[in-house]
Design an enzyme around this catalytic site. Structure first.
Site, PDB file in Angstrom:
ATOM      1  CG  ASP A   1      29.087  40.894  47.873  1.00 16.84           C
ATOM      2  OD1 ASP A   1      29.459  41.293  46.750  1.00 16.84           O
ATOM      3  OD2 ASP A   1      29.838  40.307  48.661  1.00 16.84           O
ATOM      4  CD  GLU A   2      31.605  44.756  44.893  1.00 17.13           C
ATOM      5  OE1 GLU A   2      32.097  45.866  45.148  1.00 17.13           O
ATOM      6  OE2 GLU A   2      32.296  43.766  44.646  1.00 17.13           O
TER       7      GLU A   2
END
Lengths: 422, 359
Positions: free
Chosen positions: A101-102
């Site tokens: 998610d990053e």
């Protein structure tokens, strides 16, 4: 290293929880957590009750009795993550995905196409919200360290730009917990010394810090607080290895289960290697044993270096399976984790061809693990077809017979790592 | 056993025998060196069961006997003693190494545990030691290190009416060396790992070679090297050699090696080097994603119809070119995917066959 503020850190907000809310709009605005044993993600509404990731779900229920708990749907998270990463890739090829998610982006080369970095950050937020339906926070700064701090400041669903030259002004008032690597223990020690903001940390003599933190950590934190990040900004440092691991709950002993886990990991690694057009010549495995009643787990590692790099699922699978079997030996306690990694990576366009021996004695069944052999050629053709079908119709469109009915165990690596902490 | 000898002589005999001692042997006694006296000689034996080295030197024998002494410690201890005479006194469980002050006391290993080493040297044939060592060096480069394919870790010793032939292959390249006129009996698969030790352990002007049922034995004035044969059948390699080559280019060996040394700056690991071979000579190109590339031109004497583009692993190419001890080398090609052959155009006793890289 400080320079123009062209580094972006894009971080999806409460990612697993946001995906759940996207899939089931009735969950929106509710205190909700993902994860039935341990909290893997919590909505901001749930966080108001003090619920945090990695906390036992039991504790979350105690903090907020009406919290909604949903099990994870990891296949869906992976799909949404891929959608988001594809959106990010439109803005620059210089992208370093650091987890599901990053990602960091260096947009230095994209400003003439999309405008200044803060404008690119705005476009990214609009595109991710509009096309993937997910909130994302973005930090813009001159270093990876600062960009990550900025995205944390921006959360939830915000944008924070640290202008060039304004780094120390930005950092000073922040609480020390915002620094990457300052956990509760270090923060506690610093508080005891009267240090609670990054500015105060920057102003503290390193000699004083050393007495409480040890020299290495004192120097590291003091440097970061002064925005001296010695790590060069290499947004596309080529990976040195590609690996994946799977936690196996209470453990497995059935050779058929081992076969399936090794194949599934090999397929995942092979796919990732091939997407990067890479192959590798060293295969390593790690098997963790944790027998009931034993105080701590035991890890057994094995590795083998091949004459030439391989990238086919079959080759990785065959070598890894041999190594895993060797690691298991005659042991009877269950294996609770299996990890596989391929290293010594090379660009895989080139294949060293082999002399075609006819002799059965030399040309044993092992030849799929040798790039250049006829079996390796065949395995490579199968992989190309599988990869092409999946690119077009999605990951679940086709699979290996050996993994039929087992896809649901397919959880992303980040989940596995989180789960292992428990 | 009690003996006295000059430090440098002793260190040499121990050090050469110790080369056979495996660093990770699971059998403790194999970490040791067997030292035994015979007349006024000390024989030192080290073995990992596949490779055995026996060296001997003249010493002053005060008490005859035998002892197995931890090899690494013994060798290093003797090397670090002051120059001059050294006494090794092994009685019971303790070995005392002394000389001009310092004195080491080491725990001896169990002599009876040491494997018995055959003393059969067969009916050996005397071979020029330098020629043998050079020939071995030319073929071991093509042997595999992959223990999963034991046959390819060997050098085939094959005898015929013409003489002795040494062959090795790791499936990517194949090296063939003929020693014409050497009338050795028998053939076998000799571990390349052990052959690499020949020059360093017992290398001499003359080396007697014998192929026995289960081992090959090399002996010289400096000692004996015994290598256990690898069981199996070597691939039938003769059919792999192309019948004819439509193209060939003769190149200056040093120029090729210099060019490849520049290529290596860019081409680590498995990055291939591309050769465009034509009437103009050879254009060498290497490129690597994220790094860059290098190009250069080599003059060459070309014979052939069409230009051929072919890519090789530069390490494998350099191994083959480097193995040919003459000023000019010949590169013969069929096309970009069939095996190429590198040799000395003036000499048919050696050839190096190399499979290309498909790009």
């Amino acid at each position: 290293m400080s320079g123009a503020a062209t580094i972006l850190h894009a971080d999806l907000d409460a990612f697993y929880a946001s995906v759940e809310q996207l899939l089931d709009p009735s969950l929106q605005g509710k205190a909700m957590v993902v994860g039935e044993g341990v909290v893997l993600a919590a909505t901001y509404e749930a966080r108001e009750f003090g619920i945090r990731s990695a906390m036992p779900t039991r504790t979350a229920r105690r903090l907020c009795p009406h919290v909604l708990v949903v099990p994870g749907q990891f296949g869906r998270y992976t799909e949404h993550s891929e959608t988001v990463m594809e959106i990010l890739q439109r803005f620059t090829p210089d992208i370093e995905q650091i987890s599901i998610d990053e990602a960091f982006l260096d947009v230095a080369g994209s400003v003439h196409l999309f405008g200044p970095p803060d404008e690119i950050a705005r476009q990214i937020r609009v595109a991710v919200r509009g096309e993937a339906g997910l909130p994302v926070s973005v930090g813009v700064a001159s270093t990876k360290f600062l960009a990550k701090v900025a995205s944390q400041v921006a959360k939830p669903d915000g944008l924070e730009v640290v202008p060039e030259g304004g780094e120390l002004d930005f950092l000073s008032p922040l609480p020390i917990r915002m620094i990457w690597g300052v956990g509760p223990v270090t923060a506690g020690k610093l508080h005891d010394m009267g240090v609670s903001t990054v500015g105060e940390l920057a102003a503290t003599e390193p000699g004083v810090l050393k007495t409480r933190l040890g020299r290495a950590q004192a120097n590291h934190l003091h440097a970061l607080a002064n925005n001296l990040d010695p790590r060069p900004v290499t947004t596309r440092a080529p990976a040195k290895s590609v690996g994946s691991q799977q936690a196996l709950g209470r453990g497995i002993t059935d050779p058929e289960d081992v076969t399936a886990v090794v194949l599934s990991l090999s397929e995942r690694i092979g796919g990732r290697l091939r997407r990067k057009d890479r192959s590798g010549s060293t295969v390593s495995v790690r098997v963790r044993f944790w027998a009931p009643g034993q105080d701590s787990p035991e890890n057994v590692s094995r590795s083998r270096t091949l004459d030439a790099p391989v990238g086919t699922t079959d080759a990785i699978n065959r070598v890894a399976r041999e190594l895993v079997d060797d690691a298991i030996g005659g042991r009877e306690e269950p294996a609770t984790l299996i990890g596989i990694a391929v290293s010594h990576l090379a660009d895989s366009a080139a294949v060293q061809m082999e002399l075609g021996f006819d002799d059965a004695e030399v040309d044993d069944a092992g030849d799929v693990a040798r790039a250049g052999s006829s079996r390796s050629d065949a395995a490579s053709a199968v992989d190309r077809q599988l990869d092409a079908i999946r690119d077009r119709f999605g990951k679940k469109a086709i699979g290996r017979a050996g993994l039929m009915g087992r896809e649901d165990r397919d959880a992303p690596d980040e989940f596995r790592e989180l789960a292992e902490r428990d | 056993m009690r003996i006295r000898a000059e430090r440098d002589d002793l260190a040499d005999a121990l050090g050469r025998a110790f080369r056979a001692v495996g660093s990770r042997s699971a059998i403790p006694v194999l970490q040791g060196l067997l030292c035994e006296t015979n007349g006024n000689k000390l024989h030192v034996t080290g073995t990992d069961l596949e490779i055995t080295v026996q060296t001997s030197i003249e010493v002053e024998v005060m008490d005859g006997g035998r002892a197995v002494i931890p090899g690494r410690l013994l060798t290093d201890a003797v090397r670090r003693m002051p120059a001059g005479n050294i006494t090794i006194d092994a009685g019971g469980n303790e070995v005392i190494i002394s000389g001009r002050g310092p004195e080491f006391r080491l725990r001896a290993l169990e002599t009876s545990d040491f494997p018995s080493i055959s003393s059969d040297e067969g009916d050996g044939v005397a071979v020029d030691g330098v020629q043998l060592a050079d020939s071995i060096a030319q073929v071991v480069i093509a042997a595999s290190n992959d223990a999963a394919r034991p046959i390819l870790t060997a050098v085939l010793f094959e005898t015929s009416d013409e003489g002795l032939r040494l062959v090795s292959t790791d499936a990517y390249r194949l090296a063939v060396r003929d020693l014409f006129g050497i009338g050795l009996e028998g053939s076998g698969l000799v571990p390349a790992r052990g052959l690499r030790e020949l020059a360093r352990t017992i290398g001499a002007a003359q080396v007697t070679t014998a192929v026995l049922d289960r081992e090959v034995v090399f002996s010289s004035e400096r000692g004996i090297l015994r290598l256990r044969l690898i069981e199996g059948k070597f691939p039938s390699y003769a059919s792999l050699l192309p019948d004819s080559f439509p193209a060939q280019v003769i190149l200056d060996r040093e120029e090729v090696l210099d060019a490849l040394n520049r290529v290596f700056l860019v081409a680590e690991d498995h990055i291939p080097v591309r050769l465009e071979v034509s009437e103009n000579g050879v254009d060498v190109t290497v490129s690597r994603q994220d790094v860059g590339g290098e190009t250069e031109h080599l003059d060459g004497d070309y014979t052939g119809e069409e230009p051929i583009t072919v890519a090789f692993n530069p390490r494998y190419l350099a191994d083959g070119v480097g193995a040919i001890p003459t000023d000019k080398i010949r590169l013969r090609l069929v096309d970009g995917v069939k095996p190429a052959v590198i040799d000395d155009p003036e000499d048919d006793s050696y050839l190096y066959l190399l499979m290309p890289v498909r790009v």
